[in-house]
Design an enzyme around this catalytic site. Sequence first.
Site, PDB file in Angstrom:
ATOM      1  N   PHE A  66       0.832  -1.212   0.000  1.00  0.00           N
ATOM      2  CA  PHE A  66       0.000   0.000   0.000  1.00  0.00           C
ATOM      3  C   PHE A  66       0.865   1.261   0.000  1.00  0.00           C
ATOM      4  CE2 PHE A  66      -2.573   3.303   2.018  1.00  0.00           C
ATOM      5  CZ  PHE A  66      -3.751   3.213   1.290  1.00  0.00           C
ATOM      6  N   HIS A  97      -9.021  -7.268   2.238  1.00  0.00           N
ATOM      7  CA  HIS A  97      -7.837  -6.411   2.165  1.00  0.00           C
ATOM      8  C   HIS A  97      -7.120  -6.549   0.836  1.00  0.00           C
ATOM      9  CE1 HIS A  97      -7.991  -5.387   6.422  1.00  0.00           C
ATOM     10  NE2 HIS A  97      -7.125  -4.459   6.103  1.00  0.00           N
ATOM     11  N   ARG A 136       7.000 -17.085  -9.414  1.00  0.00           N
ATOM     12  CA  ARG A 136       7.177 -15.890 -10.257  1.00  0.00           C
ATOM     13  C   ARG A 136       8.272 -14.965  -9.741  1.00  0.00           C
ATOM     14  NH1 ARG A 136       2.611 -18.198 -10.352  1.00  0.00           N
ATOM     15  NH2 ARG A 136       1.281 -18.200 -12.221  1.00  0.00           N
TER      16      ARG A 136
HETATM   17  N1  RBF Z   1       1.017  -5.746   2.270  1.00  0.00           N
HETATM   18  C1  RBF Z   1       1.585  -6.445   1.270  1.00  0.00           C
HETATM   19  O1  RBF Z   1       2.503  -5.954   0.619  1.00  0.00           O
HETATM   20  N2  RBF Z   1       1.149  -7.726   0.983  1.00  0.00           N
HETATM   21  C2  RBF Z   1       0.120  -8.326   1.651  1.00  0.00           C
HETATM   22  O2  RBF Z   1      -0.206  -9.483   1.336  1.00  0.00           O
HETATM   23  C3  RBF Z   1      -0.507  -7.593   2.687  1.00  0.00           C
HETATM   24  N3  RBF Z   1      -1.554  -8.127   3.346  1.00  0.00           N
HETATM   25  C4  RBF Z   1      -2.165  -7.387   4.309  1.00  0.00           C
HETATM   26  C5  RBF Z   1      -3.282  -7.913   4.970  1.00  0.00           C
HETATM   27  C6  RBF Z   1      -3.906  -7.161   5.957  1.00  0.00           C
HETATM   28  C7  RBF Z   1      -5.096  -7.752   6.650  1.00  0.00           C
HETATM   29  C8  RBF Z   1      -3.420  -5.871   6.294  1.00  0.00           C
HETATM   30  C9  RBF Z   1      -4.088  -5.031   7.359  1.00  0.00           C
HETATM   31  C10 RBF Z   1      -2.338  -5.359   5.643  1.00  0.00           C
HETATM   32  C11 RBF Z   1      -1.678  -6.099   4.656  1.00  0.00           C
HETATM   33  N4  RBF Z   1      -0.569  -5.573   3.987  1.00  0.00           N
HETATM   34  C12 RBF Z   1       0.008  -6.287   2.984  1.00  0.00           C
HETATM   35  C13 RBF Z   1       0.043  -4.286   4.409  1.00  0.00           C
HETATM   36  C14 RBF Z   1      -0.441  -3.079   3.623  1.00  0.00           C
HETATM   37  O3  RBF Z   1       0.162  -3.056   2.319  1.00  0.00           O
HETATM   38  C15 RBF Z   1      -0.033  -1.774   4.366  1.00  0.00           C
HETATM   39  O4  RBF Z   1       1.355  -1.802   4.634  1.00  0.00           O
HETATM   40  C16 RBF Z   1      -0.783  -1.602   5.672  1.00  0.00           C
HETATM   41  O5  RBF Z   1      -2.178  -1.716   5.477  1.00  0.00           O
HETATM   42  C17 RBF Z   1      -0.468  -0.223   6.303  1.00  0.00           C
HETATM   43  O6  RBF Z   1      -0.878   0.829   5.443  1.00  0.00           O
END
Ligand code: RBF
Length: 171
Positions: A66, A97, A136
């Site tokens: 994110f 998410h 991948r």
């Molecule tokens: N970030 C990733 O890069 N890959 C993921 O698979 C991933 N899964 C997440 C699942 C949940 C339930 C949450 C809350 C966050 C996840 N994030 C993941 C983190 C997200 O990209 C980000 O860093 C956080 O939401 C903070 O803004």
Amino acid sequence: MSSKDKNLSTHSEKSIQDISSKQFAIVVAEWNTEVTEALYEGAYKKLIEYGAKEKNIHRHDVPGSFELTLAAQWAAQKSNIDAIICLGCVIQGETRHFDFICDAVAHGITNVNIRYNKPVIFGVLTPDNQQQALDRAGGKHGNKGDEAAITAIKMLGLYSEITGQKTSVGF
Ligand code: RBF
């Protein structure tokens, strides 16, 4: 949308352009780090293989995918950066998410491309599970980090081809 027939890691156009003076930012998400490190290794090695200088490759880590958009924007704001490669891995979970993060980062990165008029490459894996991701990231389906690097190089070349200018810097 399958990518099984599309694997830029093996692309053989080595003479696309001289990138020895090009500056690259690589933004790497720390979530699913085994996968994103492998993507980074692939992208870094591919840039070097095609002529980029070590000193011109700038790595920046973000907590999760994110956060790739904002870090990409910060990198794009720097006039010396020619292209940005965003690397992440969002694995499908049981909650929504996955959809929110994938949508946000895809739209976010698109916006940074347009706003800063530079290549900002979407190197984010969105697999169903860890094994699909590893396949991948240097596994049986190649390395999407390699492909992200080659895409950045190709876009820099395309910019020159279309505009007749050497770099997008200054826009
Ligand atoms: N970030 C990733 O890069 N890959 C993921 O698979 C991933 N899964 C997440 C699942 C949940 C339930 C949450 C809350 C966050 C996840 N994030 C993941 C983190 C997200 O990209 C980000 O860093 C956080 O939401 C903070 O803004």
